[in-house]
Design a protein around this motif. Sequence first.
Motif, PDB file in Angstrom:
ATOM      1  N   TYR A 187      -4.884   5.041 -13.352  1.00 44.69           N
ATOM      2  CA  TYR A 187      -4.973   5.483 -11.964  1.00 44.69           C
ATOM      3  C   TYR A 187      -5.459   4.333 -11.097  1.00 44.69           C
ATOM      4  CZ  TYR A 187      -9.982   5.951 -12.840  1.00 44.69           C
ATOM      5  OH  TYR A 187     -11.288   5.708 -13.161  1.00 44.69           O
ATOM      6  N   THR A 188      -5.309   4.489  -9.806  1.00 42.13           N
ATOM      7  CA  THR A 188      -5.758   3.456  -8.879  1.00 42.13           C
ATOM      8  C   THR A 188      -6.819   4.014  -7.954  1.00 42.13           C
ATOM      9  OG1 THR A 188      -4.016   3.990  -7.298  1.00 42.13           O
ATOM     10  CG2 THR A 188      -3.550   2.245  -8.873  1.00 42.13           C
ATOM     11  N   THR A 189      -7.683   3.139  -7.505  1.00 37.05           N
ATOM     12  CA  THR A 189      -8.651   3.476  -6.466  1.00 37.05           C
ATOM     13  C   THR A 189      -8.463   2.475  -5.338  1.00 37.05           C
ATOM     14  OG1 THR A 189     -10.355   2.108  -7.515  1.00 37.05           O
ATOM     15  CG2 THR A 189     -10.359   4.449  -8.057  1.00 37.05           C
ATOM     16  N   THR A 190      -8.724   2.923  -4.148  1.00 34.51           N
ATOM     17  CA  THR A 190      -8.615   2.039  -2.991  1.00 34.51           C
ATOM     18  C   THR A 190      -9.948   2.014  -2.259  1.00 34.51           C
ATOM     19  OG1 THR A 190      -7.775   3.834  -1.620  1.00 34.51           O
ATOM     20  CG2 THR A 190      -6.150   2.421  -2.665  1.00 34.51           C
ATOM     21  N   SER A 191     -10.211   0.899  -1.627  1.00 32.36           N
ATOM     22  CA  SER A 191     -11.404   0.776  -0.802  1.00 32.36           C
ATOM     23  C   SER A 191     -11.030  -0.008   0.438  1.00 32.36           C
ATOM     24  CB  SER A 191     -12.537   0.090  -1.567  1.00 32.36           C
ATOM     25  OG  SER A 191     -12.136  -1.210  -1.951  1.00 32.36           O
ATOM     26  N   GLY A 192     -11.791   0.187   1.475  1.00 32.99           N
ATOM     27  CA  GLY A 192     -11.507  -0.487   2.732  1.00 32.99           C
ATOM     28  C   GLY A 192     -10.712   0.425   3.639  1.00 32.99           C
ATOM     29  N   GLY A 193     -10.006  -0.189   4.551  1.00 35.73           N
ATOM     30  CA  GLY A 193      -9.224   0.559   5.525  1.00 35.73           C
ATOM     31  C   GLY A 193      -9.844   0.437   6.899  1.00 35.73           C
ATOM     32  N   GLY A 194      -9.196   1.027   7.867  1.00 31.39           N
ATOM     33  CA  GLY A 194      -9.689   0.902   9.236  1.00 31.39           C
ATOM     34  C   GLY A 194      -9.509  -0.524   9.705  1.00 31.39           C
ATOM     35  N   ASP A 195     -10.612  -1.179  10.027  1.00 33.41           N
ATOM     36  CA  ASP A 195     -10.567  -2.565  10.499  1.00 33.41           C
ATOM     37  C   ASP A 195     -10.672  -3.580   9.365  1.00 33.41           C
ATOM     38  OD1 ASP A 195     -10.362  -1.685  13.074  1.00 33.41           O
ATOM     39  OD2 ASP A 195     -12.510  -1.830  13.503  1.00 33.41           O
ATOM     40  N   THR A 196     -10.873  -3.109   8.127  1.00 35.06           N
ATOM     41  CA  THR A 196     -11.021  -4.035   7.003  1.00 35.06           C
ATOM     42  C   THR A 196      -9.783  -3.989   6.112  1.00 35.06           C
ATOM     43  OG1 THR A 196     -12.089  -2.371   5.611  1.00 35.06           O
ATOM     44  CG2 THR A 196     -13.529  -3.742   6.974  1.00 35.06           C
TER      45      THR A 196
END
Length: 153
Positions: free
Chosen positions: A48-57
């Motif tokens: 499986y994958t996980t994501t982090s960040g988003g928005g302005d990053t």
Amino acid sequence: MEAFFYIVPSLMIAALLSGVWRLMRRSRRVARAWGGGRTAQARCLRSYTTTSGGGDTMVSTTLHHVYEFTTREGRAVRFEEANGPGTTLEGDLVTVHYAAGHPEEATATAPAPGRLLAESGCLLLFLGVAIAFCVLFMVTAHEMFAETDGLMP
């Protein structure tokens, strides 16, 4: 105001030292698994994958695999490993390396001690330079405040 120039770099140094500790712990774990001399066939139970960040990053995605194998003693061990190869799918068989006393710290990463040393060394160098920069900043700030009797120039 003067405390700001000591507190922030001190917090940064604490976070950097935490990174050094985690890096050393990970390197020792992988080296112990490779040097343990034991291998086994493991089955990939899940990926499986996980994501982090988003928005302005920037968004970062990490691929995880869950493996299960049986030690020579007959003990079933399940472990999870991050940043594995994208070509390993659920149900695939892979060779895992582990130390006899710590089978739960197994790794499916093929032995590459030179690469591990180079990666760890470069990261330690980077973290060391960042810590030195923080210390230099605090020393410079201290000298600046000493020359101006604690007043901002």
